[in-house]
Motif scaffolding. Structure first.
Motif: not given
Length: 318
Positions: A112-117
Motif C-alpha cells: 500500500q505504501a510502495c507497490p512492489q518495492k
C-alpha cells in the motif's frame, strides 16, 4: 585449534562487526529512496503482533534460519505448494515454521505504501531483527536489497535436527561458509527463547538412544520435571531456557553448563570438546553474546540467494 572466541575480546568483536563483508547487492538503508518508511512499517506490525504473542520472536528466528539455509535468504520458504510442486514449507522439517500470516500482513502494508518495492526476503530479515530486539536482544542494522526466489522445492530441504551431533551441525554450517562459532551462537541464541514439544526430546527422558533409560547427562530435577510433563497425552511443550524464558540473552548457555539443555543438541554443545569452550565464553559474558549474535545473524542474512524478482504476493511467484 583453540576456540576463536577464547581469545577474542570485546573490543576486537566490535571491530569485527564493522568489518563484516556485505554482499554487493545489499546495503543498510537500501530503501531510503524507493520506500523510506519500510523499516518503520515492518516494526509497527511486528510490535503489534509481539504485544499479543511473544512467541512470535522464536517463530521468526526459525523462519529466518530455515529460509536462509536452503537457497540463501530469498523467501523461498514462503511460497505455497501447488498441484505440480511441493514447496519448502511442505517439508517435514518446516512443519513447525509459522507466522506466515504476519509476513503477509507486513507485505500488504508495504504494498500500500510502495507497490512492489520491498522484497519478501527483506521483510523476513527486518521482521526477525525487530522481534529479536523486542525480546530483549540487540538492535542492529540489517543490510537490505535481497530479491525473492522463484524456486521452492520440499525435496531440497535438508536441515539438521535436534538430535544431530555437534559435528553434523558444524558440517551443515561449514557448507554455507559459516564457522563453528557461528553455529554455537545461532543455535544457542535461537534456543534462548521459544519452546519445544515433548516429541522433540522425550527420547532423552525415557529411552535415550534405545537404552530404555533417560539421558544420564541431564540434571536430575529437570529430568523429573520433563518426565512428568511428557507423561501427559497431548504432547505439551516447555521453554528451552528454563530461567529467562522469553528474553534473548546468554542464560541458555549457563543452563547448558548445568546439564539443563532441553534438546540433545543444546546439551551436546556444552559437552562436546569442539564447542564446550565457546559455550563457556558465551555463558560468562552477555555482552560478548549480544555482539557475537549480531555478527552471526548478519552473516547468515548475507547468504546469497537465487532470487530474481520482488513478489507482489509472498506466497507465490509473480
Amino acid at each position: 585449534m583453540e576456540s576463536f572466541l577464547k581469545h577474542l575480546n570485546v573490543f576486537s568483536l566490535v571491530l569485527f562487526f564493522f568489518a563484516l563483508p556485505i554482499s554487493s547487492a545489499l546495503q543498510v538503508g537500501f530503501y531510503s529512496s524507493s520506500c523510506p518508511n519500510t523499516e518503520n512499517i515492518v516494526r509497527q506490525v511486528v510490535q503489534q503482533r509481539f504485544n499479543a504473542d511473544k512467541s512470535v520472536a522464536p517463530a521468526l528466528l526459525r523462519m529466518f534460519f530455515h529460509d536462509c539455509f536452503i537457497r540463501g535468504c530469498d523467501a523461498s520458504i514462503l511460497i505455497d505448494s501447488t498441484t505440480t510442486n511441493q514447496a519448502e514449507k511442505a517439508a517435514g522439517a518446516n512443519g513447525s515454521v509459522r507466522e506466515y500470516a504476519l509476513i503477509d500482513q507486513i507485505k500488504t502494508a508495504l504494498e500500500q505504501a510502495c507497490p512492489q518495492k520491498v522484497s519478501c526476503a527483506d521483510i523476513i530479515a527486518l521482521a526477525t531483527r525487530d522481534a529479536v530486539s523486542l525480546s530483549g536482544g540487540p538492535m542492529y542494522s540489517v543490510p537490505t536489497g535481497r530479491l525473492d526466489g522463484t524456486i521452492s522445492r520440499a525435496s531440497e530441504v535438508n536441515l539438521p535436527g535436534p538430535a544431530s551431533t555437534v559435528s553434523q551441525i558444524q558440517q551443515a554450517f561449514s557448507a554455507r561458509k559459516m564457522t563453528l562459532n557461528d553455529m554455537v551462537i545461532l543455535v544457542g541464541g535461537g534456543h534462548s527463547i521459544g519452546r519445544a514439544h515433548c516429541n522433540f526430546f522425550q527420547d532423552r527422558v525415557f529411552n535415550f538412544q534405545g537404552t530404555s533409560k533417560p539421558d544420564p547427562t541431564m540434571d536430575k530435577n529437570l529430568l523429573t520435571k520433563l518426565q512428568n510433563l511428557c507423561s501427559l497425552t497431548f504432547n505439551p511443550a516447555t521453554f528451552l531456557d528454563q530461567n529467562t524464558t522469553v528474553v534473548l540473552d546468554n542464560e541458555v548457555y549457563n543452563q547448558m553448563k548445568k546439564n539443563k539443555g532441553i534438546l540433545q543438541i543444546d546439551q551436546e554443545l556444552a559437552l562436546d570438546p569442539l564447542s564446550a569452550s565457546i559455550v563457556s565464553s558465551l555463558a560468562a559474558n552477555n555482552k560478548l553474546f549480544r555482539q557475537s549474535f549480531v555478527n552471526s545473524m548478519i552473516k547468515m542474512g548475507n547468504l546469497p540467494g537465487t532470487g530474481g524478482e520482488i513478489r507482489k504476493n509472498c506466497r507465490r511467484q509473480n
